[in-house]
Design an enzyme around this catalytic site. Structure first.
Site, PDB file in Angstrom:
ATOM      1  N   ASP A   8       0.881  -1.164   0.000  1.00  0.00           N
ATOM      2  CA  ASP A   8       0.000   0.000   0.000  1.00  0.00           C
ATOM      3  C   ASP A   8       0.920   1.215   0.000  1.00  0.00           C
ATOM      4  O   ASP A   8       1.713   1.398   0.926  1.00  0.00           O
ATOM      5  CB  ASP A   8      -0.855  -0.039   1.268  1.00  0.00           C
ATOM      6  CG  ASP A   8      -1.697   1.205   1.443  1.00  0.00           C
ATOM      7  OD1 ASP A   8      -1.593   2.150   0.622  1.00  0.00           O
ATOM      8  OD2 ASP A   8      -2.459   1.243   2.424  1.00  0.00           O
ATOM      9  N   GLY A  30      -9.173   5.926  -5.526  1.00  0.00           N
ATOM     10  CA  GLY A  30      -7.913   5.207  -5.769  1.00  0.00           C
ATOM     11  C   GLY A  30      -6.782   5.640  -4.855  1.00  0.00           C
ATOM     12  O   GLY A  30      -6.980   5.881  -3.658  1.00  0.00           O
ATOM     13  N   ASP A  32      -5.210   8.423  -4.802  1.00  0.00           N
ATOM     14  CA  ASP A  32      -5.441   9.795  -4.342  1.00  0.00           C
ATOM     15  C   ASP A  32      -6.254   9.801  -3.035  1.00  0.00           C
ATOM     16  O   ASP A  32      -5.855  10.440  -2.036  1.00  0.00           O
ATOM     17  CB  ASP A  32      -6.205  10.526  -5.460  1.00  0.00           C
ATOM     18  CG  ASP A  32      -6.154  12.038  -5.347  1.00  0.00           C
ATOM     19  OD1 ASP A  32      -5.411  12.544  -4.480  1.00  0.00           O
ATOM     20  OD2 ASP A  32      -6.856  12.706  -6.129  1.00  0.00           O
TER      21      ASP A  32
HETATM   22  N1  AR6 Z   1      -1.204   1.606  -3.210  1.00  0.00           N
HETATM   23  C1  AR6 Z   1      -0.646   1.266  -4.404  1.00  0.00           C
HETATM   24  N2  AR6 Z   1      -1.354   1.197  -5.549  1.00  0.00           N
HETATM   25  C2  AR6 Z   1      -2.675   1.454  -5.491  1.00  0.00           C
HETATM   26  C3  AR6 Z   1      -3.341   1.803  -4.284  1.00  0.00           C
HETATM   27  C4  AR6 Z   1      -2.538   1.881  -3.100  1.00  0.00           C
HETATM   28  N3  AR6 Z   1      -3.065   2.222  -1.915  1.00  0.00           N
HETATM   29  N4  AR6 Z   1      -4.657   2.013  -4.549  1.00  0.00           N
HETATM   30  C5  AR6 Z   1      -4.831   1.800  -5.875  1.00  0.00           C
HETATM   31  N5  AR6 Z   1      -3.639   1.447  -6.444  1.00  0.00           N
HETATM   32  P1  AR6 Z   1      -5.820   5.155  -9.579  1.00  0.00           P
HETATM   33  P2  AR6 Z   1      -5.370   6.807 -11.993  1.00  0.00           P
HETATM   34  C6  AR6 Z   1      -3.346   1.170  -7.870  1.00  0.00           C
HETATM   35  O1  AR6 Z   1      -7.220   4.932 -10.004  1.00  0.00           O
HETATM   36  O2  AR6 Z   1      -5.717   5.675 -12.882  1.00  0.00           O
HETATM   37  C7  AR6 Z   1      -8.484   9.354  -8.593  1.00  0.00           C
HETATM   38  O3  AR6 Z   1      -9.850   9.533  -8.361  1.00  0.00           O
HETATM   39  C8  AR6 Z   1      -4.528   0.849  -8.765  1.00  0.00           C
HETATM   40  O4  AR6 Z   1      -4.815  -0.527  -8.716  1.00  0.00           O
HETATM   41  O5  AR6 Z   1      -5.575   5.535  -8.163  1.00  0.00           O
HETATM   42  O6  AR6 Z   1      -4.174   7.636 -12.314  1.00  0.00           O
HETATM   43  C9  AR6 Z   1      -7.767  10.672  -8.898  1.00  0.00           C
HETATM   44  O7  AR6 Z   1      -8.324  11.746  -8.158  1.00  0.00           O
HETATM   45  C10 AR6 Z   1      -4.038   1.287 -10.140  1.00  0.00           C
HETATM   46  O8  AR6 Z   1      -3.305   0.244 -10.770  1.00  0.00           O
HETATM   47  O9  AR6 Z   1      -5.130   6.350 -10.460  1.00  0.00           O
HETATM   48  C11 AR6 Z   1      -8.020  10.828 -10.373  1.00  0.00           C
HETATM   49  O10 AR6 Z   1      -9.291  11.392 -10.627  1.00  0.00           O
HETATM   50  C12 AR6 Z   1      -3.073   2.420  -9.829  1.00  0.00           C
HETATM   51  O11 AR6 Z   1      -2.816   2.359  -8.430  1.00  0.00           O
HETATM   52  C13 AR6 Z   1      -7.970   9.403 -10.883  1.00  0.00           C
HETATM   53  O12 AR6 Z   1      -8.316   8.578  -9.764  1.00  0.00           O
HETATM   54  C14 AR6 Z   1      -3.605   3.814 -10.178  1.00  0.00           C
HETATM   55  O13 AR6 Z   1      -4.996   3.857  -9.963  1.00  0.00           O
HETATM   56  C15 AR6 Z   1      -6.592   9.015 -11.339  1.00  0.00           C
HETATM   57  O14 AR6 Z   1      -6.653   7.734 -11.919  1.00  0.00           O
END
Ligand code: AR6
Length: 171
Positions: A8, A30, A32
């Site tokens: 994480d 996600g 963020d």
């Molecule tokens: N630690 C590591 N990886 C993670 C975690 C974590 N805690 N949580 C999710 N992932 P995303 P994006 C992975 O959606 O596609 C937000 O709403 C996840 O499985 O977080 O760049 C922002 O505000 C995926 O493979 O980011 C934006 O609106 C990766 O991290 C939007 O999402 C990125 O997933 C950005 O979308």
């Protein structure tokens, strides 16, 4: 040095963790959402300050800014905005590369010795994980050719994401 790990990202004990933010910088789901929850309200306050001063219209895709990491172990959060796939069209690679390179430039300026990245854009923003892996790895590897003192971690939330990344970068 580049490491791949399943973890994480909010738990990383590094100089800086990178946030896959959106251009509002005001939080989301996600990574963020997890970073804002783990770091506490300081992060949002500093993001609001950035919006009120440097980036009144929002942070453009591919750019990076820094805040403190609040209650997390890391010292800084570097916020970057990944491209939305497939509407990024013929600029997807360039914009995703910019996210990694600009984040690392910010990290270098701050004197960071270790930085952890999530797989930017591969969640809600829909970038195919195998394609994103190639772009991410190449961007970081080229950057480290000019600065081999930095430790860079790619952090995945699942074994499946980790495997896709690992298998994609060697093809
Ligand atoms: N630690 C590591 N990886 C993670 C975690 C974590 N805690 N949580 C999710 N992932 P995303 P994006 C992975 O959606 O596609 C937000 O709403 C996840 O499985 O977080 O760049 C922002 O505000 C995926 O493979 O980011 C934006 O609106 C990766 O991290 C939007 O999402 C990125 O997933 C950005 O979308």
């Amino acid at each position: 040095m580049i490491n791949l790990k399943i973890s994480d990202i909010t738990q990383e004990d590094v100089s800086a963790v990178v946030n896959a933010a959106n251009s509002s910088l005001l939080g989301g789901g996600g990574v963020d959402g997890a970073i804002h929850r783990a770091g506490g309200s300081q992060i949002l306050e500093q993001c609001k300050e950035i919006r009120a001063t440097t980036y009144k219209d929002g942070l453009p895709t591919g750019e990076a800014v820094v805040t403190s990491a609040g209650d997390m172990k890391a010292k800084y959060v570097i916020h970057t905005v990944g491209p939305v796939y497939p509407s990024c069209a013929d600029r997807c690679e360039e914009l995703l590369t910019n996210c990694y390179v600009n984040s690392l430039k910010v990290a270098r300026k701050l004197g960071c010795t270790s930085v952890s990245f999530p797989a930017i854009s591969t969640g809600i923003y829909g970038y195919p994980k195998d394609k994103a892996a190639k772009v991410a790895y190449k961007a970081v590897q080229s950057f480290l050719e000019t600065d081999d003192t930095m430790e860079v971690n790619f952090v995945f939330s699942s074994q499946a994401s980790y495997e896709i990344f690992k298998n994609s970068i060697y093809k």
